[in-house]
Scaffold this motif. Structure first.
Motif, PDB file in Angstrom:
ATOM      1  N   PRO A 169       0.814  -1.222   0.000  1.00 25.90           N
ATOM      2  CA  PRO A 169       0.000   0.000   0.000  1.00 25.90           C
ATOM      3  C   PRO A 169       0.844   1.268   0.000  1.00 25.90           C
ATOM      4  CG  PRO A 169      -0.881  -1.591   1.553  1.00 25.90           C
ATOM      5  CD  PRO A 169       0.437  -2.133   1.093  1.00 25.90           C
ATOM      6  N   TYR A 170       1.964   1.258   0.724  1.00 28.63           N
ATOM      7  CA  TYR A 170       2.865   2.403   0.705  1.00 28.63           C
ATOM      8  C   TYR A 170       3.455   2.618  -0.689  1.00 28.63           C
ATOM      9  CZ  TYR A 170       3.232   3.649   5.666  1.00 28.63           C
ATOM     10  OH  TYR A 170       2.982   4.122   6.936  1.00 28.63           O
ATOM     11  N   LYS A 171       3.810   1.530  -1.353  1.00 23.66           N
ATOM     12  CA  LYS A 171       4.423   1.649  -2.678  1.00 23.66           C
ATOM     13  C   LYS A 171       3.455   2.251  -3.686  1.00 23.66           C
ATOM     14  CE  LYS A 171       7.644  -2.066  -1.662  1.00 23.66           C
ATOM     15  NZ  LYS A 171       8.064  -3.466  -1.879  1.00 23.66           N
ATOM     16  N   LEU A 172       2.171   1.975  -3.509  1.00 16.01           N
ATOM     17  CA  LEU A 172       1.169   2.567  -4.391  1.00 16.01           C
ATOM     18  C   LEU A 172       0.958   4.052  -4.115  1.00 16.01           C
ATOM     19  CD1 LEU A 172      -1.594  -0.189  -4.668  1.00 16.01           C
ATOM     20  CD2 LEU A 172       0.188   0.397  -6.319  1.00 16.01           C
ATOM     21  N   SER A 173       1.585   4.562  -3.057  1.00 15.85           N
ATOM     22  CA  SER A 173       1.499   5.997  -2.770  1.00 15.85           C
ATOM     23  C   SER A 173       2.688   6.768  -3.345  1.00 15.85           C
ATOM     24  CB  SER A 173       1.412   6.236  -1.254  1.00 15.85           C
ATOM     25  OG  SER A 173       2.675   6.027  -0.635  1.00 15.85           O
ATOM     26  N   THR A 174       3.622   6.069  -3.997  1.00 21.78           N
ATOM     27  CA  THR A 174       4.812   6.723  -4.524  1.00 21.78           C
ATOM     28  C   THR A 174       4.625   7.076  -5.999  1.00 21.78           C
ATOM     29  OG1 THR A 174       5.882   4.635  -5.156  1.00 21.78           O
ATOM     30  CG2 THR A 174       6.261   5.445  -2.908  1.00 21.78           C
ATOM     31  N   PRO A 175       5.326   8.100  -6.492  1.00 24.36           N
ATOM     32  CA  PRO A 175       5.115   8.564  -7.870  1.00 24.36           C
ATOM     33  C   PRO A 175       5.349   7.539  -8.962  1.00 24.36           C
ATOM     34  CG  PRO A 175       6.129  10.302  -6.603  1.00 24.36           C
ATOM     35  CD  PRO A 175       6.119   9.079  -5.719  1.00 24.36           C
ATOM     36  N   VAL A 176       6.164   6.507  -8.719  1.00 25.09           N
ATOM     37  CA  VAL A 176       6.349   5.499  -9.756  1.00 25.09           C
ATOM     38  C   VAL A 176       5.036   4.789 -10.062  1.00 25.09           C
ATOM     39  CG1 VAL A 176       6.976   3.589  -8.215  1.00 25.09           C
ATOM     40  CG2 VAL A 176       7.879   3.653 -10.559  1.00 25.09           C
ATOM     41  N   ALA A 177       4.099   4.812  -9.113  1.00 25.01           N
ATOM     42  CA  ALA A 177       2.769   4.240  -9.314  1.00 25.01           C
ATOM     43  C   ALA A 177       1.763   5.308  -9.742  1.00 25.01           C
ATOM     44  CB  ALA A 177       2.286   3.550  -8.034  1.00 25.01           C
ATOM     45  N   GLY A 178       2.262   6.474 -10.150  1.00 29.24           N
ATOM     46  CA  GLY A 178       1.388   7.562 -10.584  1.00 29.24           C
ATOM     47  C   GLY A 178       0.604   7.192 -11.834  1.00 29.24           C
ATOM     48  N   ILE A 179      -0.621   7.673 -11.892  1.00 35.29           N
ATOM     49  CA  ILE A 179      -1.521   7.344 -13.004  1.00 35.29           C
ATOM     50  C   ILE A 179      -1.346   8.378 -14.115  1.00 35.29           C
ATOM     51  CG2 ILE A 179      -3.907   6.869 -13.663  1.00 35.29           C
ATOM     52  CD1 ILE A 179      -4.463   6.550 -10.594  1.00 35.29           C
ATOM     53  N   VAL A 180      -0.943   7.906 -15.294  1.00 32.72           N
ATOM     54  CA  VAL A 180      -0.727   8.796 -16.433  1.00 32.72           C
ATOM     55  C   VAL A 180      -1.692   8.451 -17.545  1.00 32.72           C
ATOM     56  CG1 VAL A 180       1.698   9.128 -15.841  1.00 32.72           C
ATOM     57  CG2 VAL A 180       1.070   7.315 -17.454  1.00 32.72           C
ATOM     58  N   ASN A 181      -1.896   9.434 -18.428  1.00 37.12           N
ATOM     59  CA  ASN A 181      -2.798   9.275 -19.564  1.00 37.12           C
ATOM     60  C   ASN A 181      -2.030   8.646 -20.727  1.00 37.12           C
ATOM     61  OD1 ASN A 181      -4.621   9.572 -21.700  1.00 37.12           O
ATOM     62  ND2 ASN A 181      -5.377  11.551 -20.939  1.00 37.12           N
ATOM     63  N   PRO A 182      -2.481   7.503 -21.232  1.00 33.26           N
ATOM     64  CA  PRO A 182      -1.781   6.872 -22.351  1.00 33.26           C
ATOM     65  C   PRO A 182      -1.639   7.790 -23.568  1.00 33.26           C
ATOM     66  CG  PRO A 182      -3.353   5.333 -21.391  1.00 33.26           C
ATOM     67  CD  PRO A 182      -3.611   6.671 -20.748  1.00 33.26           C
ATOM     68  N   LYS A 183      -2.492   8.790 -23.675  1.00 36.23           N
ATOM     69  CA  LYS A 183      -2.381   9.738 -24.788  1.00 36.23           C
ATOM     70  C   LYS A 183      -1.113  10.586 -24.678  1.00 36.23           C
ATOM     71  CE  LYS A 183      -7.363  10.371 -25.554  1.00 36.23           C
ATOM     72  NZ  LYS A 183      -8.481  11.369 -25.556  1.00 36.23           N
ATOM     73  N   ASP A 184      -0.616  10.771 -23.452  1.00 33.74           N
ATOM     74  CA  ASP A 184       0.530  11.650 -23.215  1.00 33.74           C
ATOM     75  C   ASP A 184       1.828  10.885 -22.975  1.00 33.74           C
ATOM     76  OD1 ASP A 184      -1.111  13.985 -23.289  1.00 33.74           O
ATOM     77  OD2 ASP A 184      -1.760  13.553 -21.238  1.00 33.74           O
ATOM     78  N   TYR A 185       1.731   9.602 -22.594  1.00 26.86           N
ATOM     79  CA  TYR A 185       2.918   8.837 -22.207  1.00 26.86           C
ATOM     80  C   TYR A 185       2.965   7.536 -23.009  1.00 26.86           C
ATOM     81  CZ  TYR A 185       3.323  12.038 -18.255  1.00 26.86           C
ATOM     82  OH  TYR A 185       3.453  13.160 -17.462  1.00 26.86           O
ATOM     83  N   GLN A 186       3.976   7.388 -23.870  1.00 21.30           N
ATOM     84  CA  GLN A 186       4.137   6.174 -24.649  1.00 21.30           C
ATOM     85  C   GLN A 186       4.445   4.997 -23.733  1.00 21.30           C
ATOM     86  OE1 GLN A 186       6.699   6.504 -28.147  1.00 21.30           O
ATOM     87  NE2 GLN A 186       6.478   8.742 -28.098  1.00 21.30           N
ATOM     88  N   LYS A 187       4.014   3.822 -24.132  1.00 13.79           N
ATOM     89  CA  LYS A 187       4.130   2.675 -23.233  1.00 13.79           C
ATOM     90  C   LYS A 187       5.557   2.185 -23.052  1.00 13.79           C
ATOM     91  CE  LYS A 187       3.207  -0.957 -26.657  1.00 13.79           C
ATOM     92  NZ  LYS A 187       2.318  -2.099 -26.986  1.00 13.79           N
ATOM     93  N   ASP A 188       6.423   2.453 -24.031  1.00  7.89           N
ATOM     94  CA  ASP A 188       7.779   1.909 -23.954  1.00  7.89           C
ATOM     95  C   ASP A 188       8.861   2.969 -24.108  1.00  7.89           C
ATOM     96  OD1 ASP A 188       7.317   2.505 -26.572  1.00  7.89           O
ATOM     97  OD2 ASP A 188       7.707   0.491 -27.357  1.00  7.89           O
ATOM     98  N   LYS A 189       8.517   4.221 -23.879  1.00  4.52           N
ATOM     99  CA  LYS A 189       9.483   5.313 -24.034  1.00  4.52           C
ATOM    100  C   LYS A 189       9.220   6.401 -23.008  1.00  4.52           C
ATOM    101  CE  LYS A 189      11.347   8.532 -27.505  1.00  4.52           C
ATOM    102  NZ  LYS A 189      11.311   9.707 -26.623  1.00  4.52           N
ATOM    103  N   LEU A 190      10.291   6.915 -22.404  1.00  2.00           N
ATOM    104  CA  LEU A 190      10.155   7.998 -21.431  1.00  2.00           C
ATOM    105  C   LEU A 190       9.737   9.289 -22.133  1.00  2.00           C
ATOM    106  CD1 LEU A 190      13.331   7.340 -19.248  1.00  2.00           C
ATOM    107  CD2 LEU A 190      10.948   6.947 -18.580  1.00  2.00           C
ATOM    108  N   ARG A 191       9.076  10.153 -21.389  1.00  2.00           N
ATOM    109  CA  ARG A 191       8.637  11.446 -21.902  1.00  2.00           C
ATOM    110  C   ARG A 191       9.701  12.487 -21.565  1.00  2.00           C
ATOM    111  NH1 ARG A 191       2.854  14.412 -20.418  1.00  2.00           N
ATOM    112  NH2 ARG A 191       2.964  16.078 -22.003  1.00  2.00           N
TER     113      ARG A 191
END
Length: 534
Positions: A169-191
């Motif tokens: 539950p703590y790990k889901l509170s960290t930014p690596v688990a942040g919810i992003v829009n697939p329209k803005d973030y490619q699945k296999d490439k950093l932005r």
């Protein structure tokens, strides 16, 4: 000068998961002007790190403090500490007795700031993206207990874990688990760059000069639905080159709040000063500093060299000369206030002793003096870092057992070089991802660790870390956590130095300052408002 001390409850272990949270963002700022916050954190895009704000890459306290304002997570760390509570989620809980199946239900009507709906598929996409990219920052290792992500309908997400993990539950509170829009973030490439979008309390815009953010503007997100109340309309975060420049700005009224990192002399001056227009707030902190070793490097590959350094360094003198009452000696990677802490280094080495250090080296056949370079970052942990390394250099050299030089580097080059194994010995700080002993041990000792360290101990990785994570009651994990700390004291892949307090200074018309920074050094800008000083 008015000084305030925030006293928070002792950090407790994970108990039963929280099933609901309330709150919202209906409140508005009491003043129309943006609240201006100063920081000495630097936010730079380089060829080695071109995507500093991508949740799948970012892994330092400065960039996380930007992400936490803008990119929403299922869970969040609450005001006043304690176990994580749902944020994007309406409810979350383990649904089995073995802590291997964790289910969350999203809030109804959740939207990205763009207006697009946030769905369970977006959560799955975001977390699988971070794991797929597996950035060299090491941040994806936080999710290394995750096996698969399942969705049911538009709002339900189920996480199936490889092994029990009471800290999930703590790990889901960290930014690596942040919810992003697939329209803005490619699945296999950093932005790359400084664009950032999400469903958090604020939207984000950056002013950039020479590939670095000068001002980050956070504007209240009217679409936000979550557990926090946003008490202002806009906050500006301004990056300063050093603490002195930031202090001048608050004196002149150019900024309203001064955060990390102030210099020790500056804090002392604020503490004893007579300026009634600025308040200094000190609060518990879990920041630690340590030396790390490339255990494959010829100079420190032999354990006895690292043990001799642990035997010589005088933490009390170091803290007294550089930080005074703003820090205290630390004898483990786990801070003294966290459940599971053990004074393992003191138990093994006791007080500093040149004779004992000499014995370690002579038994291993090491010729003295051992020639070493200690590397440190000049612009990431505060202006006192150089003085700290000068004291360490003197202590080691005065023993006659070492011939130490020191070398400083800007963070933009220091961190990539450290990850590539270019430094034999180097100084680092750690601001926890979440306030649990696991997060002071696993990031340094588990596979794919944060430091990229070649040190590997099979007992720690295969037995003790998994064993500790099976215990939802963190007191029950103490035995395995203590054993890990004892192994670290014996092998010295890292050498803990000190644990620090944290401070915020603010002009007296700013309220909410006492909760603007939690024990993990997370900025909670939504707590700030204008009005009568709190």
């Amino acid at each position: 000068m008015n000084r305030k001390t925030l006293v928070l409850p002792a950090v407790a272990g994970l108990l039963t998961p929280v099933l609901a949270a309330c709150g919202g963002s209906d409140s508005g700022s009491k003043g129309g002007d943006a609240i201006v916050v100063g920081t000495t954190d630097q936010f730079t895009a380089t060829s080695d790190a071109p995507a500093p704000l991508d949740p799948a890459y970012a892994y330092d306290v400065g960039t996380w403090n930007i992400l936490r304002q803008t990119v929403q997570t299922l869970m969040t760390q609450p005001k006043g500490e304690g176990d994580p509570v749902p944020d994007a989620a309406e409810s979350c809980a383990f649904t089995d007795s073995g802590n291997e199946r964790y289910a969350c239900k999203l809030r109804e009507g959740l939207k990205f700031a763009s207006g697009d709906p946030v769905t369970a598929k977006d959560v799955k996409y975001s977390i699988e993206r971070a794991l797929r990219i597996n950035a060299d920052s090491g941040v994806s290792a936080l999710l290394n207990t995750l096996d698969t992500v399942e969705t049911q309908g538009e709002r339900e997400v189920i996480f199936h874990l490889k092994t029990a993990d009471a800290t999930f539950p703590y790990k889901l509170s960290t930014p690596v688990a942040g919810i992003v829009n697939p329209k803005d973030y490619q699945k296999d490439k950093l932005r790359d760059g400084f664009d950032l979008d999400g469903s958090g309390p604020y939207t984000f815009q950056a002013d950039v000069k020479n590939n670095a953010i000068t001002t980050a503007t956070f504007t209240k997100n009217p679409s936000y639905k979550g557990s926090v109340t946003v008490n202002n309309e806009k906050v500006e975060l301004r990056a300063f080159s050093d603490a002195d420049a930031m202090g001048t700005a608050i004196d002149k009224g150019d900024i309203d709040v001064m955060t990390r990192t102030m210099s020790p002399s500056q804090i002392q001056k604020l503490d004893t000063g007579s300026d009634g227009k600025v308040d200094l707030v000190d609060m518990p902190g879990l920041e630690i500093r340590y030396l790390a070793f490339n255990t494959d490097a010829p100079t420190v590959k032999t354990k006895a060299v690292r043990q001799a350094m642990a035997q010589v360094i005088n933490r009390g003198e170091l803290v007294s000369k550089v930080y005074g009452t703003q820090a205290e000696p630390l004898y483990s990677l786990v801070p003294a206030t966290v459940t599971g802490h053990s004074n393992s280094f003191f138990n093994k080495y006791g007080n500093p002793s040149v004779d004992k250090a000499k014995t370690f080296l002579s038994k291993a056949g090491i010729t003295t003096p051992v020639k070493l370079t200690l590397h440190y970052t000049t612009d990431h942990y505060g202006s006192a870092t150089k003085q700290e390394f000068q004291v360490l250099q003197k202590q080691l050299n005065d023993s006659g057992l070492f011939d130490v030089s020191i070398q400083g580097h800007p963070w933009s080059t220091f961190r990539p070089a450290e990850r590539k194994g270019q430094y034999d010995v180097y100084g680092m700080g750690w601001f926890p991802d979440f306030p649990d002993a696991d997060n002071f041990l696993a990031p340094f000792l588990d596979k794919n660790n944060f430091l990229g360290s070649p040190y590997s101990n099979s007992t720690i990785q295969r037995s003790l870390i998994p064993q500790s994570r099976r215990e939802a009651d963190r007191l029950s994990a103490t035995n395995s956590l203590t054993e890990i700390q004892d192994i670290v004291a014996e092998d010295v892949p890292v050498l803990p130095l000190w644990q620090g307090k944290q401070y915020v200074a603010a002009r007296d018309d700013i309220t909410g300052v006492s909760y603007a920074l939690n024990s993990s050094s997370t900025l909670q800008l939504w707590e700030l408002s204008r009005g009568v000083g709190d």
